[in-house]
Design a protein around this motif. Structure first.
Motif, PDB file in Angstrom:
ATOM      1  N   LEU A   1       0.817  -1.210   0.000  1.00 54.31           N
ATOM      2  CA  LEU A   1       0.000   0.000   0.000  1.00 54.31           C
ATOM      3  C   LEU A   1       0.853   1.263   0.000  1.00 54.31           C
ATOM      4  CD1 LEU A   1      -2.735  -1.216   2.509  1.00 54.31           C
ATOM      5  CD2 LEU A   1      -3.031  -0.811   0.046  1.00 54.31           C
ATOM      6  N   GLN A   2       1.989   1.222   0.688  1.00 49.88           N
ATOM      7  CA  GLN A   2       2.877   2.386   0.667  1.00 49.88           C
ATOM      8  C   GLN A   2       3.439   2.621  -0.730  1.00 49.88           C
ATOM      9  OE1 GLN A   2       5.741   1.807   3.786  1.00 49.88           O
ATOM     10  NE2 GLN A   2       4.236   2.057   5.418  1.00 49.88           N
ATOM     11  N   GLU A   3       3.781   1.538  -1.429  1.00 49.89           N
ATOM     12  CA  GLU A   3       4.287   1.679  -2.788  1.00 49.89           C
ATOM     13  C   GLU A   3       3.180   2.173  -3.719  1.00 49.89           C
ATOM     14  OE1 GLU A   3       6.709   1.533  -6.236  1.00 49.89           O
ATOM     15  OE2 GLU A   3       7.067   1.818  -4.084  1.00 49.89           O
ATOM     16  N   ALA A   4       1.957   1.664  -3.536  1.00 51.56           N
ATOM     17  CA  ALA A   4       0.836   2.129  -4.350  1.00 51.56           C
ATOM     18  C   ALA A   4       0.604   3.621  -4.136  1.00 51.56           C
ATOM     19  CB  ALA A   4      -0.429   1.340  -4.000  1.00 51.56           C
ATOM     20  N   ARG A   5       0.681   4.054  -2.889  1.00 58.35           N
ATOM     21  CA  ARG A   5       0.479   5.487  -2.611  1.00 58.35           C
ATOM     22  C   ARG A   5       1.589   6.328  -3.242  1.00 58.35           C
ATOM     23  NH1 ARG A   5       0.417   9.023   2.936  1.00 58.35           N
ATOM     24  NH2 ARG A   5      -1.577  10.082   2.560  1.00 58.35           N
ATOM     25  N   ARG A   6       2.824   5.836  -3.172  1.00 57.84           N
ATOM     26  CA  ARG A   6       3.929   6.576  -3.795  1.00 57.84           C
ATOM     27  C   ARG A   6       3.687   6.724  -5.295  1.00 57.84           C
ATOM     28  NH1 ARG A   6       8.339   5.971  -6.701  1.00 57.84           N
ATOM     29  NH2 ARG A   6       7.911   3.766  -7.061  1.00 57.84           N
ATOM     30  N   LEU A   7       3.225   5.648  -5.951  1.00 56.80           N
ATOM     31  CA  LEU A   7       2.954   5.707  -7.387  1.00 56.80           C
ATOM     32  C   LEU A   7       1.809   6.663  -7.698  1.00 56.80           C
ATOM     33  CD1 LEU A   7       3.222   1.884  -8.197  1.00 56.80           C
ATOM     34  CD2 LEU A   7       4.870   3.664  -8.851  1.00 56.80           C
ATOM     35  N   LEU A   8       0.763   6.620  -6.871  1.00 53.99           N
ATOM     36  CA  LEU A   8      -0.394   7.479  -7.111  1.00 53.99           C
ATOM     37  C   LEU A   8      -0.060   8.957  -6.918  1.00 53.99           C
ATOM     38  CD1 LEU A   8      -3.175   5.378  -5.344  1.00 53.99           C
ATOM     39  CD2 LEU A   8      -3.089   5.950  -7.785  1.00 53.99           C
ATOM     40  N   LEU A   9       0.620   9.278  -5.822  1.00 51.54           N
ATOM     41  CA  LEU A   9       0.930  10.679  -5.553  1.00 51.54           C
ATOM     42  C   LEU A   9       1.977  11.212  -6.516  1.00 51.54           C
ATOM     43  CD1 LEU A   9       0.909  10.780  -1.640  1.00 51.54           C
ATOM     44  CD2 LEU A   9      -0.952  11.227  -3.248  1.00 51.54           C
ATOM     45  N   GLY A  10       2.829  10.319  -7.021  1.00 44.92           N
ATOM     46  CA  GLY A  10       3.792  10.720  -8.040  1.00 44.92           C
ATOM     47  C   GLY A  10       3.205  10.734  -9.439  1.00 44.92           C
ATOM     48  N   ARG A  11       1.900  10.355  -9.541  1.00 48.97           N
ATOM     49  CA  ARG A  11       1.175  10.349 -10.811  1.00 48.97           C
ATOM     50  C   ARG A  11       1.817   9.422 -11.833  1.00 48.97           C
ATOM     51  NH1 ARG A  11       0.168  16.920 -11.047  1.00 48.97           N
ATOM     52  NH2 ARG A  11      -0.689  17.058  -8.939  1.00 48.97           N
ATOM     53  N   ALA A  12       2.426   8.343 -11.318  1.00 45.42           N
ATOM     54  CA  ALA A  12       3.036   7.365 -12.216  1.00 45.42           C
ATOM     55  C   ALA A  12       1.987   6.433 -12.811  1.00 45.42           C
ATOM     56  CB  ALA A  12       4.094   6.555 -11.466  1.00 45.42           C
ATOM     57  N   VAL A  13       0.890   6.206 -12.073  1.00 46.90           N
ATOM     58  CA  VAL A  13      -0.202   5.359 -12.549  1.00 46.90           C
ATOM     59  C   VAL A  13      -1.510   5.973 -12.075  1.00 46.90           C
ATOM     60  CG1 VAL A  13       1.147   3.214 -12.520  1.00 46.90           C
ATOM     61  CG2 VAL A  13      -0.141   3.895 -10.487  1.00 46.90           C
ATOM     62  N   ASP A  14      -2.618   5.523 -12.685  1.00 46.23           N
ATOM     63  CA  ASP A  14      -3.920   5.961 -12.199  1.00 46.23           C
ATOM     64  C   ASP A  14      -4.434   4.967 -11.171  1.00 46.23           C
ATOM     65  OD1 ASP A  14      -4.917   3.764 -13.613  1.00 46.23           O
ATOM     66  OD2 ASP A  14      -5.461   4.967 -15.356  1.00 46.23           O
ATOM     67  N   VAL A  15      -5.549   5.303 -10.553  1.00 47.04           N
ATOM     68  CA  VAL A  15      -6.070   4.487  -9.451  1.00 47.04           C
ATOM     69  C   VAL A  15      -6.398   3.084  -9.905  1.00 47.04           C
ATOM     70  CG1 VAL A  15      -7.985   4.255  -7.821  1.00 47.04           C
ATOM     71  CG2 VAL A  15      -6.939   6.502  -8.193  1.00 47.04           C
ATOM     72  N   THR A  16      -6.933   2.938 -11.114  1.00 43.61           N
ATOM     73  CA  THR A  16      -7.359   1.610 -11.557  1.00 43.61           C
ATOM     74  C   THR A  16      -6.181   0.655 -11.736  1.00 43.61           C
ATOM     75  OG1 THR A  16      -7.296   2.349 -13.862  1.00 43.61           O
ATOM     76  CG2 THR A  16      -9.403   2.517 -12.714  1.00 43.61           C
ATOM     77  N   ARG A  17      -4.994   1.188 -12.015  1.00 43.22           N
ATOM     78  CA  ARG A  17      -3.841   0.322 -12.237  1.00 43.22           C
ATOM     79  C   ARG A  17      -2.908   0.215 -11.037  1.00 43.22           C
ATOM     80  NH1 ARG A  17      -1.683   2.298 -18.048  1.00 43.22           N
ATOM     81  NH2 ARG A  17      -2.537   4.279 -17.321  1.00 43.22           N
ATOM     82  N   ALA A  18      -3.083   1.080 -10.048  1.00 42.98           N
ATOM     83  CA  ALA A  18      -2.156   1.088  -8.914  1.00 42.98           C
ATOM     84  C   ALA A  18      -2.203  -0.229  -8.146  1.00 42.98           C
ATOM     85  CB  ALA A  18      -2.470   2.255  -7.981  1.00 42.98           C
ATOM     86  N   GLY A  19      -3.429  -0.715  -7.875  1.00 42.60           N
ATOM     87  CA  GLY A  19      -3.550  -1.956  -7.113  1.00 42.60           C
ATOM     88  C   GLY A  19      -2.910  -3.133  -7.823  1.00 42.60           C
ATOM     89  N   ALA A  20      -3.169  -3.243  -9.116  1.00 40.32           N
ATOM     90  CA  ALA A  20      -2.599  -4.350  -9.886  1.00 40.32           C
ATOM     91  C   ALA A  20      -1.079  -4.265  -9.922  1.00 40.32           C
ATOM     92  CB  ALA A  20      -3.169  -4.337 -11.305  1.00 40.32           C
ATOM     93  N   ARG A  21      -0.546  -3.052  -9.988  1.00 36.49           N
ATOM     94  CA  ARG A  21       0.903  -2.877 -10.057  1.00 36.49           C
ATOM     95  C   ARG A  21       1.592  -3.425  -8.806  1.00 36.49           C
ATOM     96  NH1 ARG A  21       4.589   0.999 -12.244  1.00 36.49           N
ATOM     97  NH2 ARG A  21       3.129   1.299 -13.961  1.00 36.49           N
ATOM     98  N   VAL A  22       0.939  -3.331  -7.648  1.00 36.43           N
ATOM     99  CA  VAL A  22       1.586  -3.768  -6.411  1.00 36.43           C
ATOM    100  C   VAL A  22       1.132  -5.156  -5.960  1.00 36.43           C
ATOM    101  CG1 VAL A  22       1.967  -1.405  -5.645  1.00 36.43           C
ATOM    102  CG2 VAL A  22      -0.107  -2.607  -4.910  1.00 36.43           C
ATOM    103  N   GLY A  23       0.333  -5.846  -6.802  1.00 36.72           N
ATOM    104  CA  GLY A  23       0.032  -7.239  -6.494  1.00 36.72           C
ATOM    105  C   GLY A  23      -1.394  -7.554  -6.107  1.00 36.72           C
ATOM    106  N   TYR A  24      -2.305  -6.577  -6.170  1.00 40.75           N
ATOM    107  CA  TYR A  24      -3.710  -6.852  -5.832  1.00 40.75           C
ATOM    108  C   TYR A  24      -4.464  -7.331  -7.059  1.00 40.75           C
ATOM    109  CZ  TYR A  24      -3.547  -4.806  -1.143  1.00 40.75           C
ATOM    110  OH  TYR A  24      -3.276  -4.569   0.189  1.00 40.75           O
TER     111      TYR A  24
END
Length: 311
Positions: A251-274
């Motif tokens: 979740l910390q990595e997902a938040r870092r990606l989201l706040l850095g605008r590296a991914v959108d919300v729909t892809r953040a979870g999948a990127r970190v393993g959800y």
């Protein structure tokens, strides 16, 4: 008639950690330095809680105060203290005291397990054992440790001396930590056959492979522990179960990606393993107090840093 003696010049006041950091930590946030493993931090006000992974390191505050949370444990530290992190841990941190006139000034020095292991072998009788297995502790800042850190930071004033002197001071600092009151934690960290050393290897693997499925039985087998023993010692070191640890890191990595605008919300979870977007959103809200979209909108509305960091 004899000449009057020349007036004595007053000696310059000795340098302080606050003074050196004021000169070199010039901008807000975390900054690397030319000294290997040395990082500086400056903030002009109290902060929101920041969730991040602390790697093995020592952290000192020159000005201000800080709160860190590990599981249910909360620790506060300031200029008279030293924060020792002996294994990688997902922590929540918050700056308590800081202002534009008197900013929060801090530093951390990464710990090299190979150097500590070599020193533990070289000075086996000097390294205390026993004590808590916890990978996080706040202890009194000893004068010798403070002096070594100050000399390390002062190399920023004379960068030409960094290649020759930084390795010597880092070795001195690790030695002083090893023979100090919390040396047993560092010794346990580098003892490959010990319980803490085995957990440290499992922790590093979880941090590195956070997006992969967690199989506790395999992880325990890989570090030569029973499943029950692995669970017990893992929680003693990290204050979390293996599953809770993995969730925090994900979740910390997902938040870092989201706040850095590296991914959108729909892809953040999948990127970190959800696999499940709803599970990701539910667990994100449980940890951060808001859904992923709400959290991103709040940070953007308040013009907060894209990659929140605090040390």
């Amino acid at each position: 008639m004899s000449a009057s003696p020349a007036p004595r010049t007053q000696p310059a006041p000795p340098p302080t950690l606050t003074g050196v950091l004021t000169r070199h930590a010039t901008g807000p946030g975390l900054q690397a330095t030319p000294v290997p493993g040395l990082h500086l931090y400056r903030a002009g006000g109290a902060s929101e809680p920041v969730h991040t992974v602390y790697t093995p390191s020592v952290c000192l505050v020159a000005q201000g105060r800080k709160l860190v949370q590990q599981g249910e444990t909360s620790l506060t530290y300031g200029p008279e203290d030293l924060l020792l992190v002996s294994v990688s841990l997902p922590l929540t941190a918050r700056i308590l005291e800081a202002s534009p006139e008197k900013p929060y000034l801090a530093l951390h020095v990464d710990l090299d397990p190979a150097l500590i292991a070599a020193l533990a072998v070289e000075f086996p009788e000097a390294a205390p054992g026993g004590g808590s297995q916890s990978g996080l502790v706040v202890t009194a800042l000893e004068p010798l440790v403070q002096d070594a850190v100050l000399r390390l930071v002062r190399l920023l004033d004379r960068p030409e001396h960094i290649p020759a002197l930084a390795p010597l001071i880092l070795r001195e600092l690790c030695y002083l930590l090893l023979v100090g009151p919390e040396g047993g934690r560092l010794r346990a960290m580098v003892q490959a056959a010990g319980q803490t050393g085995r957990i440290a290897r499992a922790v590093e693997r979880l941090v590195r492979e956070y997006d992969r499925p967690l199989r506790v039985e395999q992880l325990a087998r890989d570090v030569h522990m029973s499943v029950s023993g692995f669970h017990h010692h893992f929680k003693a070191v990290t204050a979390l179960s293996p599953l809770q640890f993995q969730k925090r890191v994900r979740l910390q990595e997902a938040r870092r990606l989201l706040l850095g605008r590296a991914v959108d919300v729909t892809r953040a979870g999948a990127r970190v393993g959800y696999d499940s977007p709803s599970q990701f959103s539910r667990e994100y809200r449980r940890l951060f107090g808001a859904s992923p979209r709400e959290d991103v909108a709040r940070w953007q509305a308040n013009d907060l840093p894209r990659t929140p960091q605090t040390r």
